[in-house]
Design a protein around this motif. Structure first.
Motif, short mmCIF file in Angstrom:
data_model
loop_
_atom_site.label_atom_id
_atom_site.label_comp_id
_atom_site.label_asym_id
_atom_site.label_seq_id
_atom_site.Cartn_x
_atom_site.Cartn_y
_atom_site.Cartn_z
N ARG A 292 0.54 -1.39 0.15
CA ARG A 292 -0.06 0.20 -0.20
C ARG A 292 0.61 1.25 0.50
N ASP A 293 2.50 0.83 0.61
CA ASP A 293 3.17 2.16 0.70
C ASP A 293 3.33 2.35 -0.72
N HIS A 294 4.20 1.66 -1.36
CA HIS A 294 4.61 1.98 -3.07
C HIS A 294 2.81 1.60 -3.91
N SER A 295 1.93 1.74 -3.54
CA SER A 295 0.81 1.86 -4.46
C SER A 295 1.12 0.97 -5.26
N LEU A 296 0.90 -0.13 -4.99
CA LEU A 296 1.26 -2.04 -5.68
C LEU A 296 0.03 -2.56 -5.56
N VAL A 297 0.22 -3.14 -7.18
CA VAL A 297 -0.71 -4.06 -6.99
C VAL A 297 -0.48 -5.33 -6.80
N THR A 298 -1.19 -6.48 -6.10
CA THR A 298 -0.60 -8.01 -6.24
C THR A 298 -2.13 -8.86 -6.98
N VAL A 299 -1.39 -9.88 -7.62
CA VAL A 299 -2.40 -10.76 -8.33
C VAL A 299 -3.21 -11.75 -7.38
N CYS A 300 -1.90 -11.53 -5.89
CA CYS A 300 -2.71 -12.97 -5.00
C CYS A 300 -3.96 -12.48 -4.49
N GLU A 301 -4.15 -10.60 -4.58
CA GLU A 301 -4.98 -9.92 -4.23
C GLU A 301 -6.36 -10.04 -4.95
N GLU A 302 -5.86 -9.37 -6.29
CA GLU A 302 -6.81 -9.62 -7.56
C GLU A 302 -7.64 -10.44 -7.93
N ALA A 303 -6.67 -11.79 -7.50
CA ALA A 303 -7.60 -13.19 -8.43
C ALA A 303 -8.01 -14.04 -7.52
N GLY A 304 -7.72 -13.14 -6.32
CA GLY A 304 -8.22 -14.26 -5.31
C GLY A 304 -7.24 -15.07 -5.25
N CYS A 305 -6.06 -15.43 -5.16
CA CYS A 305 -5.45 -16.74 -4.55
C CYS A 305 -5.60 -17.26 -3.36
N PRO A 306 -5.89 -17.97 -3.06
CA PRO A 306 -5.76 -19.17 -2.08
C PRO A 306 -5.00 -19.39 -0.93
N ASN A 307 -3.82 -19.06 -1.92
CA ASN A 307 -2.53 -18.83 -1.03
C ASN A 307 -1.51 -17.66 -0.82
N LEU A 308 -2.41 -16.44 -0.48
CA LEU A 308 -1.86 -15.39 -0.35
C LEU A 308 -2.01 -15.68 1.53
N SER A 309 -2.42 -15.97 1.98
CA SER A 309 -1.63 -15.93 3.67
C SER A 309 -0.37 -16.67 4.38
N GLU A 310 -0.62 -18.55 3.40
CA GLU A 310 1.06 -18.56 3.38
C GLU A 310 1.78 -17.92 2.60
N CYS A 311 1.52 -17.17 1.56
CA CYS A 311 2.91 -16.45 1.21
C CYS A 311 3.21 -15.43 1.39
N TRP A 312 2.77 -14.53 1.79
CA TRP A 312 3.11 -12.96 2.20
C TRP A 312 3.03 -13.34 3.47
N SER A 313 2.71 -14.29 5.02
CA SER A 313 3.57 -14.54 5.80
C SER A 313 5.15 -15.09 5.74
N ASP A 314 5.64 -15.81 4.25
CA ASP A 314 6.17 -15.97 4.23
C ASP A 314 7.32 -14.85 3.46
N GLY A 315 7.07 -13.93 3.18
CA GLY A 315 7.05 -12.60 3.32
C GLY A 315 7.39 -11.82 1.10
N THR A 316 6.65 -12.98 0.38
CA THR A 316 7.00 -13.01 -1.26
C THR A 316 5.50 -12.23 -1.32
N ALA A 317 5.84 -11.75 -2.59
CA ALA A 317 4.39 -10.76 -3.25
C ALA A 317 4.01 -11.07 -4.76
N THR A 318 3.56 -11.66 -5.48
CA THR A 318 3.59 -11.77 -6.97
C THR A 318 2.94 -9.90 -7.58
N PHE A 319 3.82 -9.42 -7.75
CA PHE A 319 3.31 -7.98 -8.24
C PHE A 319 2.22 -7.87 -9.25
#
Length: 554
Positions: A292-319
Motif C-alpha cells: 500500500r505504501d508503494h501503491s502496488l497491486v498483487t495478483v494474490c489479491e486481484e485473482a483471489g489466490c487461496p495461498n495469499l496467507s501462506e505466501c505473505w507470511s513468508d514475505g513473498t508476493a507476486t506483483f
C-alpha cells in the motif's frame, strides 16, 4: 521407419505460419516422441534455400495479403492458406543400418506420400499417386492431365523430422495459379479435393488423415486432441469484440459446445483438501503495508489466490504490473475487465523500492493482458525487470506474461532476460475456446517455444476441474515436455463468482500426485501439482528444483 510409440495428434485450427514454425522447431530440438500437428495457415508463401523466386514468385505477397517466410526445407516456393490441411509430422526415425546410423530419408518421404495417397484414395480420389520426377502427390498421373493436389517438403536431422505435407481440400487455387508457380512446376496444374468434386469437411479430412498417420507412425494408436471446431462471434465477450465493457460473456454455452455438462453448485461445500488455511499475522500485515505504501497491486489479491496467507507470511508476493484491468475476458479469472488506464511510468521504480524493503531474493512479476498497447505491455514489464536488476543484479526475476497476441513484441521481454519466463496454457486444447476465448493453444505453445529458443528457463501452468479429463491433462504435459518446458504448475480451479465458469469436478490429491509423476517422467524438470497450487506458488523453490545451475545466470 519410426519408433513404435503411439502418435500424438493435435488439430490446432488456424495458426500463423511463424507460430507453427516455432512449435515445430522446439519439438524438433527437444522432443523424442512421435507427433503430428494438423492445422490451417492464414495466407502465406514459404520458400526453401534453393527456391527460384525470380522465376516462380509472380506477385508482391503484401499486396495479396500473404506473409512471406524463408524456411529450412526442401523444395521451391509453396503456398499455404485457408482450406488447406497442413500436416507436420515430428518423428524420431530409426537408423537405416542400426541405432547409431542416419535414417533413410527417401524412405521417410515415401512414407509421407503414402499416408496422403491412402487418405485421398479413401475419400474417393482413387487415382492419387506419385508422379515420377515430381514431388508431392498427384491425380491421374497416367493421363494427359496430371494434377498436383498435395505439396510435400520435409527436413530430417539428428534422427528427427519436421515440416511435412499440405493437402488442398477446399483451397482458393488462385493463390497457386496466379501468384506463384507452386513448387516451381509450371507445366502441370494444381487442384483440390473440392475441385475434383469431393464434398468433405475439414474435420472429416482430418479424421481420415489422422487414422492413416497413426497406422504409419503410431502402431495404429493415436492420442488425439482437437481445439474446438465450431467458432461463433458470440463465443467472445462484448469487450473482446470491441463493444466496450458491460455485456456478460456467454460462458456456459461455450462449455456446452465443448462437451462439458457437469457443474458443481457454487454453494456446495468444498472438500477439506481444497480449503486453505488463513492466518493474517504480523508478516501478512507487513507485506500489505509495504504494497500500500508503494501503491502496488498483487495478483494474490486481484485473482483471489487461496495461498495469499501462506505466501505473505513468508514475505513473498507476486506483483501485478500494468494496472488491475485486463483487456481479456477469460471465464475463470477474477481480474477486472473494464477499460484499462495508461501504464504508470513510475511503477518500475516503486516495485524496485518494495523489493528492497521486503528484502526479496526472488521476485515474480505478472501482468494483465494489454492488447490496447502497441507493444502489448512488454516494454513496461521489461522496464520493471531492469529496475530490479539495477537495484541488485543477483535478484532472480520470474515474469508471468500474456501471449502478446503472438507479435514480435514478445522479443522485448525475452531480451530483458528474466530468469524464468512463465506463460500459462491454462487448460486442454478442447476447452481453450470456452475458457479463454481471446487466446489459443497453439499461440501459447509458440510463446513457450520462442522463449525456449531464446535460452530462457520456461514455465507454464494448468488449472483443472473445468471439464477436462485426466488423459487430456497428460496429453498437455506431453506437449509441454516436447517443446522443452522446464517447470509446470497444476492446481484446482475455484469458481470466484456465479458469473464465472462452473467447477466440473474436485480433483483429488492423489490425482495431482499422478500429474507430477507423469510430467516429470516425461522430462519436465519440476511439476508443482496440488489442489491449491497457483502459477507463482513456491516459485523460487520450483525454479531451483528444475534448473539449479541456470537460475540466476544471464
Amino acid at each position: 521407419m519410426s519408433s513404435t510409440s503411439s502418435l500424438h495428434v493435435r488439430w490446432l485450427g488456424s495458426v500463423p505460419y511463424t507460430d507453427a514454425l516455432a512449435i515445430q522447431d522446439a519439438m524438433f530440438r527437444h522432443g523424442t516422441d512421435n507427433r503430428l500437428l494438423l492445422l490451417e495457415h492464414p495466407h502465406v508463401f514459404t520458400y526453401g534455400p534453393s527456391a527460384d523466386l525470380e522465376t516462380n514468385l509472380l506477385c508482391d505477397p503484401k499486396v495479396v495479403g500473404a506473409d512471406f517466410v524463408s524456411v529450412k526445407r526442401g523444395g521451391d516456393i509453396t503456398y499455404h492458406g485457408p482450406g488447406q490441411l497442413v500436416g507436420y509430422p515430428l518423428l524420431t526415425l530409426q537408423g537405416k543400418n542400426g541405432q547409431d546410423t542416419p535414417p533413410d530419408s527417401p524412405a521417410y518421404v515415401h512414407a509421407v506420400e503414402q499416408v496422403v495417397i491412402d487418405a485421398l484414395r479413401e475419400i474417393g480420389l482413387t487415382t492419387a499417386d506419385r508422379f515420377d520426377g515430381y514431388p508431392g502427390v498427384w491425380l491421374d498421373v497416367d493421363s494427359d492431365n496430371p494434377r498436383k493436389i498435395c505439396a510435400i517438403g520435409v527436413r530430417v536431422g539428428r534422427g528427427r523430422t519436421m515440416h511435412g505435407f499440405a493437402i488442398n481440400v477446399h483451397t482458393d487455387l488462385e493463390y497457386m495459379t496466379t501468384n506463384i508457380v507452386p513448387c516451381g512446376i509450371s507445366e502441370f496444374p494444381v487442384t483440390s479435393v473440392a475441385a475434383e468434386g469431393i464434398d468433405i469437411s475439414m474435420k472429416q479430412m482430418v479424421d481420415v488423415v489422422s487414422a492413416h498417420a497413426a497406422k504409419a507412425w503410431g502402431g495404429a494408436v493415436a492420442e488425439r486432441q482437437d481445439i474446438a471446431w465450431k467458432h461463433t462471434p458470440d463465443d467472445l465477450s462484448a469487450f473482446s469484440r470491441g463493444e466496450g465493457p458491460g455485456t456478460p460473456v456467454r460462458m456456459l454455452s461455450r462449455l456446452a459446445r465443448a462437451g462439458v455438462k457437469d457443474a458443481i453448485e457454487l454453494s456446495e461445500r468444498k472438500p477439506d483438501w481444497i480449503r486453505p488455511r488463513v492466518s493474517h499475522g504480523t508478516e501478512v500485515l507487513d507485506v500489505k503495508k509495504t504494497l500500500r505504501d508503494h501503491s502496488l497491486v498483487t495478483v494474490c489479491e486481484e485473482a483471489g489466490c487461496p495461498n495469499l496467507s501462506e505466501c505473505w507470511s513468508d514475505g513473498t508476493a507476486t506483483f501485478m504490473v500494468l494496472g488491475e484491468r485486463c483487456t481479456r475476458a477469460c471465464g475463470f479469472c477474477l481480474i477486472d475487465t473494464s477499460k484499462p488506464n495508461a501504464p504508470d511510468a513510475d511503477e518500475p521504480a516503486r516495485i524496485a523500492a518494495a523489493v528492497a524493503e521486503m528484502g526479496l531474493s526472488y521476485v515474480v512479476l505478472t501482468m494483465v493482458a494489454r492488447d490496447d498497447l502497441a507493444d502489448e505491455g512488454m516494454g513496461h514489464i521489461a522496464e520493471c525487470v531492469e529496475a530490479i536488476r539495477r537495484l541488485d543484479s543477483t535478484i532472480q526475476v520470474e515474469t508471468l506474461i500474456s501471449d502478446a497476441r503472438g507479435t514480435a513484441s514478445l522479443d522485448i521481454i525475452l531480451d530483458a532476460a528474466p530468469d524464468v519466463l512463465n506463460h500459462n496454457v491454462e487448460t486442454v486444447p478442447r476447452l481453450q475456446r470456452a475458457v479463454r476465448p481471446s487466446a489459443g493453444y497453439a499461440r501459447s505453445l509458440s510463446v513457450l517455444a520462442r522463449a525456449k529458443a531464446h535460452g530462457r528457463t520456461v514455465k507454464s501452468g494448468l488449472i483443472v476441474g473445468m471439464g477436462e479429463t485426466d488423459e487430456e491433462v497428460v496429453g498437455v504435459l506431453a506437449d509441454l515436455a516436447a517443446i522443452g518446458v522446464d517447470i509446470v504448475t497444476i492446481g484446482q480451479y475455484l469458481r470466484p463468482t456465479s458469473h464465472h465458469l462452473p467447477v466440473s469436478r474436485w480433483v483429488e490429491p492423489h490425482v495431482f500426485d499422478m500429474y507430477k509423476h507423469v510430467g516429470e517422467s516425461l522430462g519436465i524438470g519440476h511439476v508443482e501439482s496440488s489442489p491449491l497450487t497457483r502459477s507463482s506458488y513456491h516459485a523460487k523453490e520450483s525454479a531451483a528444483h528444475a534448473v539449479p545451475v541456470k537460475i540466476g545466470s544471464r
